[in-house]
Design a protein around this motif. Structure first.
Motif, mmCIF file in Angstrom:
data_model
loop_
_atom_site.group_PDB
_atom_site.id
_atom_site.type_symbol
_atom_site.label_atom_id
_atom_site.label_comp_id
_atom_site.label_asym_id
_atom_site.label_seq_id
_atom_site.Cartn_x
_atom_site.Cartn_y
_atom_site.Cartn_z
ATOM 1 N N ARG A 250 43.981 53.861 0.149
ATOM 2 C CA ARG A 250 42.696 54.475 0.475
ATOM 3 C C ARG A 250 41.995 53.728 1.612
ATOM 4 O O ARG A 250 41.382 54.342 2.492
ATOM 5 C CB ARG A 250 41.811 54.523 -0.774
ATOM 6 N N SER A 251 42.099 52.403 1.604
ATOM 7 C CA SER A 251 41.480 51.625 2.670
ATOM 8 C C SER A 251 42.113 51.953 4.021
ATOM 9 O O SER A 251 41.400 52.089 5.027
ATOM 10 C CB SER A 251 41.620 50.127 2.377
ATOM 11 N N GLU B 284 43.510 54.743 4.868
ATOM 12 C CA GLU B 284 43.109 56.091 5.274
ATOM 13 C C GLU B 284 41.716 56.081 5.898
ATOM 14 O O GLU B 284 41.448 56.817 6.853
ATOM 15 C CB GLU B 284 43.159 57.035 4.077
ATOM 16 N N ARG B 285 40.843 55.228 5.355
ATOM 17 C CA ARG B 285 39.482 55.149 5.891
ATOM 18 C C ARG B 285 39.418 54.361 7.194
ATOM 19 O O ARG B 285 38.631 54.672 8.090
ATOM 20 C CB ARG B 285 38.548 54.507 4.853
ATOM 21 N N THR B 286 40.235 53.307 7.277
ATOM 22 C CA THR B 286 40.240 52.444 8.460
ATOM 23 C C THR B 286 41.677 52.317 8.945
ATOM 24 O O THR B 286 42.391 51.373 8.580
ATOM 25 C CB THR B 286 39.672 51.048 8.121
ATOM 26 N N ALA C 235 37.877 46.889 2.402
ATOM 27 C CA ALA C 235 37.529 47.907 1.404
ATOM 28 C C ALA C 235 38.494 47.867 0.224
ATOM 29 O O ALA C 235 38.100 48.107 -0.922
ATOM 30 C CB ALA C 235 37.523 49.294 2.046
#
Length: 311
Positions: free
Chosen positions: A121-122, A124-126, A205
């Motif tokens: 998830r981290s 995907e965000r960054t 994150a």
């Protein structure tokens, strides 16, 4: 002969890697890990294709499960010599903690599943990437990454694996700029097919998310030494493992120093690699040339665990 058991990390996975172990007494551990994590680990080990196993969360859980099975078989076969310490590269540190008695299987499996999800998830965000750097030493690469960051793009040293074997992590722009500077210094940057900028501040994150999962487990107050990625130091127990695992997500893997600690400080003369492939064996032979290395890639390898790999 004092032995270190070592476990590779993400990237060691390959399609069908569990087939060689399907008929062993330890194979039911796959079902046990599936119950703890809600993921069909047996399918990952037997039928998942390479594309599926490139997904960060699934790759990490598959490699962990494979290593747990192989470790149980190795423990039953009895790797010759005293097992003096454990270490794992990145993800492999969680298997090392389990094998050393720092965590029960259920907690280790849940942490690995949570870690993989958090990292995915981290990323995907960054978005970010990683690359190998060859023909340059660690000091030069550290200096060049600092120059890149001073210009604005983001890139850091992520893995110090062995002499001449380093990995950097950062944004695509940062890695591209480093490639230019590295070439000017006589080096070369080789981009890796990974899902994010692991072991860099871009994983902050993921660390925030993993903190909750780590708070829910209890580490044993005493266990066989595990040499930690973040400080290349042997640790014998205690709750500070929470801090080390959070720091590991955003800090370099100091593998070269860790192997030297195992060989020089802890006196390990044999390194048994429990994991698919020989990801760590080649690194270890470049760091501790006099040590015996024993990659365990199939049940047959356990019949002669004292035989070192030929040079």
């Amino acid at each position: 002969m004092r032995t270190a058991l070592v476990f590779p990390g993400q990237g060691a996975q390959k399609a069908g890697m569990g087939r060689a172990w399907r008929d062993t007494a330890s194979w039911p551990l796959a079902a046990e890990i599936s119950e703890h994590t809600g993921v069909d680990v047996g399918e990952l080990l037997l039928t998942a294709d390479d594309d599926t196993l490139r997904r960060t969360d699934l790759a990490q859980l598959a490699v962990f499960a494979y290593q747990v099975i192989v470790h149980r078989e190795a423990a039953a076969a009895g790797p010759a010599g005293e097992v003096a310490a454990y270490a794992g590269h990145s993800l492999g540190e969680y298997t090392a903690l389990y094998a050393a008695g720092a965590l029960p299987l259920a907690d280790a499996a849940r942490l690995v599943a949570a870690r993989g999800r958090a990292m995915r998830r981290s990323a995907e965000r960054t978005p970010g990437t990683m690359a190998a750097v060859v023909r340059l030493d660690a000091g030069t690469v550290d200096e060049l990454t600092g120059r890149v960051r001073a210009e604005g793009p983001q890139v850091w040293v992520a893995n110090i694996n062995a002499p001449g074997n380093l990995v950097v992590s950062g944004t695509a722009e940062g890695v591209d700029r480093l490639a230019v500077l590295a070439a000017d210094s006589g080096g070369k940057v080789l981009r890796l097919a990974v899902g994010g900028a692991f072991h860099s501040p871009l994983m902050a994150a993921a660390a925030d998310e993993l903190r909750t999962a780590l708070a829910a487990v209890e580490f044993a107050p005493a266990h066989t030494p595990v040499v930690a990625n973040v400080d290349a130091t042997p640790h014998h127990g205690g709750e500070r493992w929470r801090d080390r695992e959070l720091a590991q997500l955003t800090s370099p893997v100091r593998w070269e120093e860790s192997v030297r600690t195992l060989a020089d400080e802890l006196g390990c003369a044999r390194f048994v690699e429990l994991g698919p492939g020989r990801q760590l064996t080649g690194m270890i032979r470049r760091i501790a040339a006099d040590a015996a290395t024993v990659p365990v890639e199939s049940p047959a390898a356990l019949t002669a665990p004292t035989s070192p790999q030929a040079p």
